[in-house]
Design an enzyme around this catalytic site. Sequence first.
Site, short mmCIF file in Angstrom:
data_model
loop_
_atom_site.label_atom_id
_atom_site.label_comp_id
_atom_site.label_asym_id
_atom_site.label_seq_id
_atom_site.Cartn_x
_atom_site.Cartn_y
_atom_site.Cartn_z
CD GLU A 6 -5.17 -3.03 -5.60
OE1 GLU A 6 -5.05 -2.40 -4.64
OE2 GLU A 6 -4.47 -4.54 -5.26
CG HIS A 39 -5.67 -2.07 -1.04
ND1 HIS A 39 -5.02 -1.35 -1.84
CD2 HIS A 39 -4.89 -1.42 0.38
CE1 HIS A 39 -3.31 -0.85 -0.97
NE2 HIS A 39 -3.79 -0.64 -0.11
CB SER A 69 -1.01 0.20 1.53
OG SER A 69 -1.80 0.57 1.37
#
Length: 307
Positions: free
Chosen positions: A239, A269, A144
């Site tokens: 995502e 995600h 991320s």
Amino acid sequence: MSKEQRARIDAMMRQPRPEGSRSVEELRTGFAALMAQMSVPDTIRTTRTTLGDRPALHVEPNDTPRAGTILYFHGGGFVFGSPETALSLTGHLVARTGLQSYSLDYRLAPEHPFPAALDDTLSAYRNLLDSGTDPSTIAFAGDSAGGGLTITTCLAARDAGLPLPAAVVAFSPGLDATRTGESMHTKEGIDPIFTRAALERTGAMYLAGADPHQPLLSPAVLADLTGFPPLLIQAGTNEILLDDSTRLATRARAAGVDVILDITADVPHVFQSFAGILDEADEALDRAALFLSQRIRPERAAHTSAR
């Protein structure tokens, strides 16, 4: 494929979370509680340490580790997260590769906005190099926001004249603070975790007024990736950040970089966090471990030094 597993995870991640009204501390506490549910291998050991004047978690296999180091950057939108919340990911990478890992506790926004996190990751990498670690035995990995840091730390290291690591692994990286990817619209509602509004809220905390139109904030659309090490980018189709990965891979290919874009269908995600309960997560981690093992080869460094 694991349709039932994916459906259960999608339902779990869609549990109501009033993101807009939650304080930063509530966001941090909630994320920590969520990630504490993820599986961590019992074949690793952890030790608290420091790296580049920041706390870090040293993660090692119980057996004697192979020569090589994964420098890991956790996710959390630059606002929450820690080495502990990423322990499922670092633990599984360490268990699968036999490499050691340092997972960095970089500073978080809004208390420490851009470029504090990047300054910390670059400092940690310098620390490894200054300690005598050969860059050909180091890989960056992250998820991320931390996946984004794997790329921007390489940019900052290159700009500083430092040698680059042997490889980079980015799980669902955040790579575009301008939020211009088509998936920001086409995956809205399909993504069980993020909304555009939630990303813009945490993004504004990190930016603190900085212009997002710069390579160190939006490498997917602005960075020159010339000279980068081999990249493995993994993401899921469900995502809104998907196009961050696809556009970076396109830029990497155009710059002559060895890049693997690894997209898994119908997963969210950072789906790799669900190792042990989602087949695709274990398979993706196996591929990431193979990539790292093939590119961190200490005998190559020794051969080069002998020459």
